[in-house]
Structures are given as C-alpha cells and as structure tokens.
Scaffold this active site. Structure first.
Site, PDB file in Angstrom:
ATOM      1  CE1 TYR A  19      -3.182   2.865   0.143  1.00  0.00           C
ATOM      2  CE2 TYR A  19      -3.206   2.869   2.572  1.00  0.00           C
ATOM      3  CZ  TYR A  19      -3.526   3.344   1.395  1.00  0.00           C
ATOM      4  OH  TYR A  19      -4.542   4.577   1.459  1.00  0.00           O
ATOM      5  CG  ASP A  32      -3.298   1.726  -3.882  1.00  0.00           C
ATOM      6  OD1 ASP A  32      -2.938   2.183  -4.814  1.00  0.00           O
ATOM      7  OD2 ASP A  32      -4.201   2.286  -3.271  1.00  0.00           O
ATOM      8  CG  HIS A  73      -8.893   1.353  -5.015  1.00  0.00           C
ATOM      9  ND1 HIS A  73      -7.689   1.163  -5.561  1.00  0.00           N
ATOM     10  CD2 HIS A  73      -8.869   2.319  -4.186  1.00  0.00           C
ATOM     11  CE1 HIS A  73      -7.036   2.331  -5.241  1.00  0.00           C
ATOM     12  NE2 HIS A  73      -7.879   2.821  -4.172  1.00  0.00           N
TER      13      HIS A  73
END
Length: 268
Positions: free
Chosen positions: A119, A160, A260
């Site tokens: 992340y 991500d 997302h």
C-alpha cells in the site's frame, strides 16, 4: 491451488489484490469476491482498522486464514486472506525503522513463493515531506525487490502502488500533470522495478487496453474516468507461468463500493 506430486508441474495459483477503503464497511464486497474468484491469496489495502478489529470470522468461514497489520488510529492497514498455507516474513518494509505506517506485508507459501502486499503512499498529502516519504518508500521497495530477485526467489508484489505508470493508465484529463501519481520521479521508480526484471502482469497480457482499477466517487465510474494504480508485478519465473490477468469491476458496481476494483492473475 491445485495439488501435485513429486515431479509434477508447479500448481495453478490465483493471486489478487483489493484496496477496500475500510474492510469493516466492505466485508460483504470482499466475501462476494472470494466466493466468485476463489483466489489462493488475496492482499487487502486501506483496511483502516487495527489488527484486532479486523472482521476475520466472515472470511475464516470461507476457508481463508487471515493475517492483518494495522496501526493506531485506524489509518492505512494491510492484510492477507489465504486459502493455502503461508508464513509471515515481514509486517513492514525494511529500510526506515521509524516508519510506523501499516503499508507492507510479505509472506512465503508452502511452495516457496514470496508475495508482498503493497500500500504505497499517495504522495499528494503532507506537502513536500509527504511526497519525499513516497519517494523514499519506493526506493526501499526497489531495494527489497532487488534482494529477492538476486536470491532467485519466485516473487510477486501486489497492491495499490498509487502510480499510473504511463499515459495509457489514466483517462484523459483524469489527473493534472503535477499529481504525485503521475510525477516523473514516481514513474521513474516504477520503471526501476520493471528494469530489475519484474513483469507488470496486466500489461503483459493487455498491452494497450484502457483498463482501470480506481474511479473517484461520483460520476467518474459511469463515465469511465479512471486510473490504473493497482498492480501485480511478477518475477521472471512467475511471469513465465502467467495465464490470465484482469480487473474485476463487479465490486465497484455494488452498492456502497470501494473506489477501487480488485486486480487478479492466474499462474498455471
């Protein structure tokens, strides 16, 4: 994951990543994705809860083991849901011991695969220091990836990344050129990961398709003004096994979705 005896080819494996934008609010979205896609490993980002607050029972009922990493205040957060055996290798990205943000989780599976859930910092908040933190974090990730590849480990990074690698990875006009997700320094570091020998799984099979993984709330999804910022990167031996990769937009269509959509890949 399909089994195999001595001398058998590597088993089929399905990997996936999903920024859930609060796992307690999107637990049903995650459950439906698990039931539909049946990934062997699913990395989650932006869980927004401490490890002890993670809603693990709903996923354990589906046969998934849960390992969550959180931080005080319920910000950030990463987790792994696995239906194959795994051992946790790291709960933080090495290289900056004072970094207390929950942004990385790495495991090793029974078959020797190393997989890291990422992340990556956004870089648009916190002014100059926020952007500098993003660049430092990417430098640390490059160092880690290089070490894994130098050891000839089958290695995957999923998550991500908060990076649109090229102009094909965002809808026209979706971001200003000054945004941290498209800055030259950030894109250069993403290319550095690829230059180490990692393969962008989605681009390997869909080199020019306009496929996005993020749409802001509001009309962006209906108008397809999206970004591709969630990625799966594979070491050379895993890239040779790549047989499928895509974006599952079904959770983004559901009521009260994350901004997302999950990205997945299959290794034969």
């Amino acid at each position: 994951m399909d089994g195999g005896g001595p001398g058998a080819p590597p088993p089929r494996l399905r990997l996936a990543s999903f920024n859930v934008n609060s796992v307690r609010q999107r637990a049903a979205h995650v459950r439906r994705f698990l039931e539909r896609q049946r990934p062997d490993l699913l990395f989650l980002q932006e869980t927004r809860c401490r490890a002890e607050e993670f809603p693990r029972l709903e996923f354990e009922a589906l046969g998934y083991r849960v390992h969550a990493v959180g931080q005080p205040g319920g910000r950030n957060g990463v987790a792994l849901l696995g239906r194959i055996p795994f051992e946790v290798v790291a709960e933080a990205l090495p290289g900056e011991p004072e970094d207390g943000q929950a942004r990385y989780l790495e495991v090793e599976t029974e078959g020797g695969l190393r997989a890291g859930g990422v992340y990556l910092p956004n870089g648009n908040s916190g002014g100059a220091e926020g952007f500098a933190y993003k660049l430092r974090w990417m430098d640390r990730l490059i160092d880690l990836a290089e070490a894994r590849l130098d050891a000839f480990l089958p290695f995957a990074l999923l998550g991500d990344f908060n990076v649109c690698p090229t102009g094909e990875d965002l809808a026209p006009g979706a971001l200003p050129p000054t945004d941290a997700l498209v800055s030259p320094e950030v894109r250069a570091r993403f290319r550095a990961l690829l230059h180490l020998g990692l393969t962008d799984a989605l681009r390997a099979l869909h080199p020019h398709d306009r496929l996005y993984t993020y749409w802001d709330y509001g009309p962006a999804f209906e108008e397809n003004r999206g970004l591709r910022i969630d990625h799966i990167l594979l070491s050379p031996d895993l890239a040779e096994r790549l047989s499928g990769c895509g974006v599952d937009i079904a959770p983004r269509v559901e009521p009260q979705p994350s901004d997302h959509a999950p990205v997945w890949c299959t290794l034969r």
